[in-house]
Enzyme design. Structure first.
Site, PDB file in Angstrom:
ATOM      1  N   HIS A  50       0.719  -1.227  -0.064  1.00 12.10           N
ATOM      2  CA  HIS A  50       0.107  -0.005  -0.165  1.00 12.10           C
ATOM      3  C   HIS A  50       0.799   1.189  -0.058  1.00 12.10           C
ATOM      4  O   HIS A  50       1.722   1.299   0.812  1.00 12.10           O
ATOM      5  CB  HIS A  50      -0.767  -0.079   1.275  1.00 12.10           C
ATOM      6  N   CYS A  51       0.681   2.222  -1.088  1.00  9.97           N
ATOM      7  CA  CYS A  51       1.584   3.292  -1.090  1.00  9.97           C
ATOM      8  C   CYS A  51       0.884   4.635  -0.784  1.00  9.97           C
ATOM      9  O   CYS A  51      -0.192   4.849  -1.384  1.00  9.97           O
ATOM     10  CB  CYS A  51       2.237   3.557  -2.457  1.00  9.97           C
ATOM     11  N   PRO A  52       1.193   4.920   0.565  1.00 12.68           N
ATOM     12  CA  PRO A  52       0.448   6.269   0.979  1.00 12.68           C
ATOM     13  C   PRO A  52       0.705   7.410  -0.053  1.00 12.68           C
ATOM     14  O   PRO A  52      -0.005   8.460   0.153  1.00 12.68           O
ATOM     15  CB  PRO A  52       1.162   6.639   2.334  1.00 12.68           C
TER      16      PRO A  52
ATOM     17  N   ASP B 188      -2.097   7.051  -2.286  1.00 13.29           N
ATOM     18  CA  ASP B 188      -3.049   6.794  -1.583  1.00 13.29           C
ATOM     19  C   ASP B 188      -3.804   5.462  -2.272  1.00 13.29           C
ATOM     20  O   ASP B 188      -5.082   5.567  -2.604  1.00 13.29           O
ATOM     21  CB  ASP B 188      -4.000   7.838  -1.406  1.00 13.29           C
ATOM     22  N   ASN B 189      -3.258   4.548  -2.524  1.00 14.65           N
ATOM     23  CA  ASN B 189      -3.769   3.295  -3.225  1.00 14.65           C
ATOM     24  C   ASN B 189      -3.125   2.163  -2.954  1.00 14.65           C
ATOM     25  O   ASN B 189      -1.827   2.419  -2.670  1.00 14.65           O
ATOM     26  CB  ASN B 189      -3.677   3.700  -4.572  1.00 14.65           C
TER      27      ASN B 189
END
Length: 624
Positions: free
Chosen positions: A456-458, A461-462
């Site tokens: 999950h890549c902040p 945001d996905n």
């Protein structure tokens, strides 16, 4: 007050403690056999067992001997408990099959609380026993002497897999017991954790139903017991925060009476955000408003980055600038702790990324443009920017490969895996209620299962998964290019505007000159340099995993957890998906160029087969 009517200040009566004598040599029916019953006895020991003891301890030969000798399988013991009850609660499957072959009744009511063998198995959490009993026709909708079905008992004691199976077999998710308690109410009140409440909510349970005696909703019961783990799911499902029970008490009133400060603060915060807390001041309601919070979470990084650069660019002593920066840091820290909740804090990295890029573009056009206005520089810069935004938006907004199923498919998966005895976390997600595809994982941030889950890549945001991994790597590549352009512009700016010469003046003198000449450009350049380091490392790591390891980030960090990566050598792992460095990259891009490249196309969102038994998606070329 009836036996099932519940005083909110105490636990309900355990319905099975009264069904057993105090003989300590026998396993109590409220204790799982797998944890408390000793292993099967030796031949010389079980020859002296009576029928009850033989069934409890799983002495199959002794049971057969006694029944063949004339014991009636439908005869209760002195406590009015039948042999099917003792076999069910101690999970003695072979004995149950034998008793049924000898004409035992599967739904006999017995014990002081007048319950069936399925009730006893449900209380103990024996899923396979439930399945076995129902295969012989056991009725899970029957109620015991306390007015509960097997579904209510499983919900009371947190046996999520049994709750799922019984609902999949047709039991009403909002089934009421004698006092109007639903499985959701019981799980909120008796189980201190998210499940099985989360499961029944996902399957459509009503969150605003009220019981017949106390008039409590599931949220009332959660606040009574302090079960804060279920608040998020109840509120997201639409629980009424102001609903009153029979005593005219709201959930907040019950939380206040029990003294649970965390639950009280959470409810007050939510009520203020929705304008429901009349006792709150105007500013409290304003700062708790969800729309205002979202707006602030987006704007704050833009303001913070600008404020730091603006303060540095001001004329005046550096000591005063440092004091102003410290005051600003304290202010933003206070705002972060007291205004933003965890859901909004997770949005800050994306806003920070957008703010950083905005001020980089601002600096490029208002500071660097006079020195780099030639077409040879501007055209590649603009092309890089267009590609950067294309890949960023695709990584940000596209479906990463979310595993989507209907309610019917969820229930069918529960039935299939339960009856095959493989309803385990490796094959089934107990949060999403879906059969896990190969290489998938449940994302705790997004609360969804993603096929070929990478991470999950902040910053976007996905989740990064099967459908957007190539866009994410493209985004990193062009982001690195944009950062290089920014650093190049800063070098030209300082060389032309500030007459900076590192070879002549040295590094430290040049650094001081840069700070005094244009602190704003120095601030933006330092941001670009920091981004260059972490983006370069992340891009290198991603390419290494894709091309050389043929694994995702999640798989690389958890090789030992996935059996298909194991080799014959202990501690040595190898990907079964590896097809060579170049071909792995081709598979990632998924481009064939009229047959020049031969990418393999797997639908990782639906694939549940063994990794060595792939079936590629059809295309207009043959696989070789």
């Amino acid at each position: 007050m009836t036996d099932r009517e519940i005083d909110p200040t105490c636990n309900p009566i355990d319905p099975y403690l009264k069904t057993r004598s105090t003989d300590s040599a026998k396993p109590y029916p409220n204790q799982p056999a797998s944890h408390h019953a000793p292993p099967g006895p030796h031949v010389e020991e079980y020859k002296s067992y009576d029928i009850v003891r033989a069934v409890q301890y799983g002495a199959y030969e002794r049971v057969v001997e006694l029944i063949e000798g004339g014991y009636n399988v439908n005869e209760p013991d002195k406590e009015n408990v039948y042999m099917m009850h003792w076999a069910a609660i101690n999970n003695r499957a072979e004995i149950v099959k034998y008793l049924m072959s000898r004409g035992a009744a599967v739904d006999k009511f017995g014990g002081d609380l007048n319950s069936t063998p399925l009730h006893w198995a449900a209380r103990q959490g024996h899923l396979q026993m439930i399945i076995l009993l129902m295969s012989y026709g056991a009725d899970p909708s029957l109620i015991d002497g306390e007015g509960c079905s097997g579904l209510h008992l499983a919900a009371q004691f947190g046996h999520t897999s049994i709750v799922a199976y019984l609902i999949a077999k047709g039991q009403d998710v909002d089934m009421r017991d004698k006092n109007g308690m639903t499985p959701l109410m019981w799980s909120c009140f008796r189980v201190f954790g998210p499940d099985p409440a989360r499961l029944v909510i996902l399957l459509g349970a009503s969150v605003n139903t009220r019981d017949h005696v106390n008039g409590n909703t599931p949220l009332h019961w959660a606040c009574t017991s302090g079960n804060h783990a279920v608040l998020k799911f109840l509120i997201e499902a639409g629980s009424d925060l102001t609903c009153c029970n029979a005593k005219n008490e709201t959930p907040l009133d019950l939380a206040s009476r029990t003294g649970n400060m965390w639950v009280m603060q959470k409810l007050r915060h939510l009520m203020r955000g929705r304008g429901l807390d009349k006792a709150a001041s105007y500013w409290q309601r304003l700062l708790s408003d969800e729309t205002i919070q979202s707006y602030l979470a987006f704007v704050v990084p833009f303001v913070a980055l600008f404020a730091i650069g603006f303060i540095l660019d001001m004329s005046g002593p550096w000591l005063i600038k440092g004091a102003v920066l410290a005051l600003m840091f304290v202010s933003f820290r206070f705002m972060s702790r007291n205004i933003f909740d965890m859901s909004l804090k997770s949005k800050l990295p994306l806003a920070l990324y957008l703010a950083t890029k905005f001020w980089m573009y601002y600096t490029w056009f208002f500071y660097f443009f006079p020195y780099i206005s030639s077409a040879e520089i501007m055209i590649p810069f603009l092309i890089n920017s267009l590609l950067l935004w294309y890949y960023f938006i695709r990584a940000w907004k596209s479906d990463p490969g979310v595993v989507k199923t209907s309610r019917e498919e969820k229930l069918q998966a529960i039935l299939d895996l339960s009856e095959r005895q493989i309803l385990d976390p490796a094959r089934f997600c107990h949060t999403c209620l879906v059969r896990r595809p190969l290489r998938s994982k449940h994302c705790s941030y997004c609360n969804r299962c993603v096929g070929k889950f990478d991470h999950h890549c902040p910053w976007v945001d996905n989740c990064i998964g099967a459908y957007n991994l190539k866009y994410f790597i493209g985004y990193l590549f062009f982001l690195l290019g944009m950062i290089c352009w920014c650093l190049y512009g800063a070098i030209l700016y300082y060389s032309e505007s500030c007459y900076l010469n590192v070879e002549k003046f040295g590094y430290w003198a040049s650094l001081l000159t840069a700070l005094s000449c244009s602190p704003w450009v120095a601030w933006i350049a330092s941001n670009a340099l920091a981004h260059f380091i972490w983006v370069g490392l992340l891009l290198s790591c991603q390419l290494y995993q894709v091309m050389w390891l043929a694994a995702t980030t999640n798989e690389r960090m958890n090789f030992s957890r996935y059996t298909h990566f194991h080799t014959s050598k202990p501690g040595v792992y190898k990907s079964p998906f590896h097809r060579g460095v170049v071909q792995n990259f081709v598979d990632l891009c998924g481009v064939n160029l009229r047959g020049l490249f031969r990418p393999q196309r797997y639908d990782w969102v639906t694939m549940t087969t063994d990794p060595n038994d792939f079936t590629p998606k059809s295309d207009n070329y043959q696989f070789v």
